[in-house]
Scaffold this active site. Structure first.
Site, mmCIF file in Angstrom:
data_model
loop_
_atom_site.group_PDB
_atom_site.id
_atom_site.type_symbol
_atom_site.label_atom_id
_atom_site.label_comp_id
_atom_site.label_asym_id
_atom_site.label_seq_id
_atom_site.Cartn_x
_atom_site.Cartn_y
_atom_site.Cartn_z
ATOM 1 N N ASP A 144 0.830 -1.213 0.000
ATOM 2 C CA ASP A 144 0.000 0.000 0.000
ATOM 3 C C ASP A 144 0.863 1.260 0.000
ATOM 4 O OD1 ASP A 144 -2.344 1.403 -0.012
ATOM 5 O OD2 ASP A 144 -2.718 1.219 2.140
ATOM 6 N N LEU B 234 10.058 -20.842 -4.852
ATOM 7 C CA LEU B 234 9.044 -19.983 -4.227
ATOM 8 C C LEU B 234 7.694 -20.041 -4.959
ATOM 9 C CD1 LEU B 234 8.430 -17.456 -2.285
ATOM 10 C CD2 LEU B 234 9.165 -16.050 -4.202
ATOM 11 N N HIS C 230 2.345 3.504 -9.013
ATOM 12 C CA HIS C 230 2.153 2.073 -9.311
ATOM 13 C C HIS C 230 3.342 1.547 -10.124
ATOM 14 C CE1 HIS C 230 -1.722 2.319 -7.536
ATOM 15 N NE2 HIS C 230 -2.295 3.010 -8.505
HETATM 16 C C1 IPE Z 1 -5.516 -2.615 -0.090
HETATM 17 O O1 IPE Z 1 -5.156 -1.282 -0.276
HETATM 18 C C2 IPE Z 1 -5.488 -3.339 -1.378
HETATM 19 C C3 IPE Z 1 -4.183 -3.485 -2.004
HETATM 20 C C4 IPE Z 1 -3.037 -3.115 -1.511
HETATM 21 C C5 IPE Z 1 -4.202 -4.118 -3.272
HETATM 22 P P1 IPE Z 1 -6.240 -0.122 -0.402
HETATM 23 O O2 IPE Z 1 -5.487 1.123 -0.551
HETATM 24 O O3 IPE Z 1 -7.211 -0.463 -1.452
HETATM 25 O O4 IPE Z 1 -6.963 -0.219 1.013
HETATM 26 P P2 IPE Z 1 -7.805 0.881 1.807
HETATM 27 O O5 IPE Z 1 -8.868 1.374 0.882
HETATM 28 O O6 IPE Z 1 -6.868 1.957 2.213
HETATM 29 O O7 IPE Z 1 -8.348 0.154 2.999
HETATM 30 C C1 IPE Z 2 -1.569 0.277 -3.308
HETATM 31 O O1 IPE Z 2 -1.355 1.642 -3.339
HETATM 32 C C2 IPE Z 2 -1.824 -0.301 -4.676
HETATM 33 C C3 IPE Z 2 -3.233 -0.654 -4.932
HETATM 34 C C4 IPE Z 2 -4.199 -0.617 -4.075
HETATM 35 C C5 IPE Z 2 -3.551 -1.070 -6.277
HETATM 36 P P1 IPE Z 2 -2.555 2.695 -3.361
HETATM 37 O O2 IPE Z 2 -2.917 2.959 -4.772
HETATM 38 O O3 IPE Z 2 -3.670 2.224 -2.491
HETATM 39 O O4 IPE Z 2 -1.865 3.964 -2.738
HETATM 40 P P2 IPE Z 2 -2.458 4.945 -1.628
HETATM 41 O O5 IPE Z 2 -2.879 4.089 -0.474
HETATM 42 O O6 IPE Z 2 -3.603 5.653 -2.252
HETATM 43 O O7 IPE Z 2 -1.308 5.831 -1.290
HETATM 44 MG MG MG Z 3 -4.049 2.427 -0.504
#
Ligand code: IPE
Ligand code: IPE
Ligand code: MG
Length: 247
Positions: free
Chosen positions: A21, A132, A38
Site C-alpha cells: 500500500d 518460491l 504504481h
Molecule cells: C488494499 O489497499 C489493497 C491493495 C493493496 C491491493 P487499499 O489502498 O485499497 O486499502 P484501503 O482502501 O486503504 O483500505
Molecule cells: C496500493 O497503493 C496499490 C493498490 C491498491 C492497487 P494505493 O494505490 O492504495 O496507494 P495509496 O494508499 O492511495 O497511497
Molecule cells: Mg491504498
C-alpha cells in the site's frame, strides 16, 4: 553483521503475505500522477520477490488489487491493468530463472480478457518450477472468497457429496483459494495504515502482523529482512501460556 545475516534461516516464516500500500501517496508527494506510483511499485515487487526467493521463503502472497479497487477512477484501473499485463509478460523469464511458480487468487473473471490470457500463460510457463510460490491476489477480497466457499459447500451438501456434520477447519479450508498453501505466518502492510482491507480474513487467524510507515515504492529487501527479524523475536502462543511453550 548485515540484516540478512542476522536472520535465523531455520525459523523463516513459511508464508509471508504483503498488503502493498501507498503507491498513490508516494506519487502525490512527488507531485506526480498516481500511476507513477504504481509504476515504481513494480520495482519493489521485483526486489522483494527476489529477496524472498534468495532467503528460501516457500510462499509469498502479494495483494496487488482488491475487489473494491475496481471502484477507483477508470483511468487508474485501466492503467493498473495495463501495467499488470506488461509486467507479468516481462517477468516470466526472471521467474523461471529463479525457479518461482506463479499462482493467482481472486475473482479473475472480472479481469479484462487480455490480462487473464497473459496470466494463464505466465502460470503455465512457470508451472513446473519448484522454488518460491508467488501468489498474486488480484481482484481479490476475503469476503468474496469466503462467500464463494460457502456457496460451494452448500452445493456439495445439497448434492450429497459432503455431510454438513463433518465440516471442520480442514474441510472448510479446502474450499478456499489458498488451500494449497499454509496460512501466512507473517503479514506485512506498508504505508502506515493499520487495517486488513478485506485480505485473507480467515487465514490470518494466528498470523503475526507487521506494520510499517514505509510507502510501497520505497520498500526493498532490507525492509523485508527487518520484518522477518521482528517476526523472529515474537513469541507465538496459539492460545497457550508462555510457560507451556518453554516446556
Ligand atoms: C488494499 O489497499 C489493497 C491493495 C493493496 C491491493 P487499499 O489502498 O485499497 O486499502 P484501503 O482502501 O486503504 O483500505
Ligand atoms: C496500493 O497503493 C496499490 C493498490 C491498491 C492497487 P494505493 O494505490 O492504495 O496507494 P495509496 O494508499 O492511495 O497511497
Ligand atoms: Mg491504498
Amino acid at each position: 553483521m548485515s540484516l540478512k545475516e542476522q536472520i535465523d534461516s531455520s525459523r523463516l516464516p513459511s508464508h509471508i503475505a504483503i498488503i502493498m500500500d501507498g503507491n498513490g501517496r508516494w506519487a502525490q508527494e512527488k507531485g506526480e500522477d498516481r500511476l507513477f506510483g504504481h509504476l515504481h511499485g513494480v520495482e519493489s515487487v521485483r526486489d522483494v520477490v527476489e529477496g524472498a526467493a534468495e532467503l528460501g521463503i516457500k510462499n509469498l502472497t502479494l495483494y496487488a488489487f482488491s475487489t473494491e479497487n475496481w471502484d477507483r477512477p477508470e483511468d487508474e484501473v485501466s492503467g493498473l491493468m495495463e501495467l499488470l499485463i506488461d509486467t507479468i509478460k516481462k517477468e516470466v523469464p526472471t521467474l523461471n530463472k529463479n525457479n518461482i511458480k506463479l499462482h493467482v487468487i481472486g475473482a479473475v473473471d472480472m479481469l479484462p480478457s487480455g490480462a487473464l490470457a497473459e496470466l494463464n500463460e505466465a502460470m503455465a510457463q512457470t508451472a513446473s518450477n519448484t522454488g518460491l510460490n508467488l501468489i498474486m491476489a488480484l481482484s481479490y477480497s476475503s469476503r468474496w472468497e469466503i462467500i464463494n466457499a460457502v456457496k460451494q459447500i452448500a452445493g456439495d451438501a445439497k448434492a450429497g457429496k459432503i455431510d454438513p456434520n463433518t465440516i471442520d477447519h480442514q474441510a472448510f479450508h479446502s474450499y478456499l483459494s489458498t488451500d494449497r498453501f499454509p496460512d501466512p505466518e507473517l503479514m506485512i502492510r506498508t504505508s502506515g495504515e493499520y487495517r486488513i482491507s478485506n485480505f485473507l480474513l480467515y487465514q490470518l487467524a494466528y498470523t503475526e502482523l507487521y506494520f510499517t510507515s514505509t510507502l510501497w515504492p520505497d520498500f526493498r529487501k532490507e525492509d523485508l529482512y527487518d520484518a522477518i527479524l521482528d517476526f523472529q523475536k515474537r513469541e507465538r502462543r496459539f492460545g497457550k501460556t508462555g510457560e507451556q511453550l518453554k516446556k
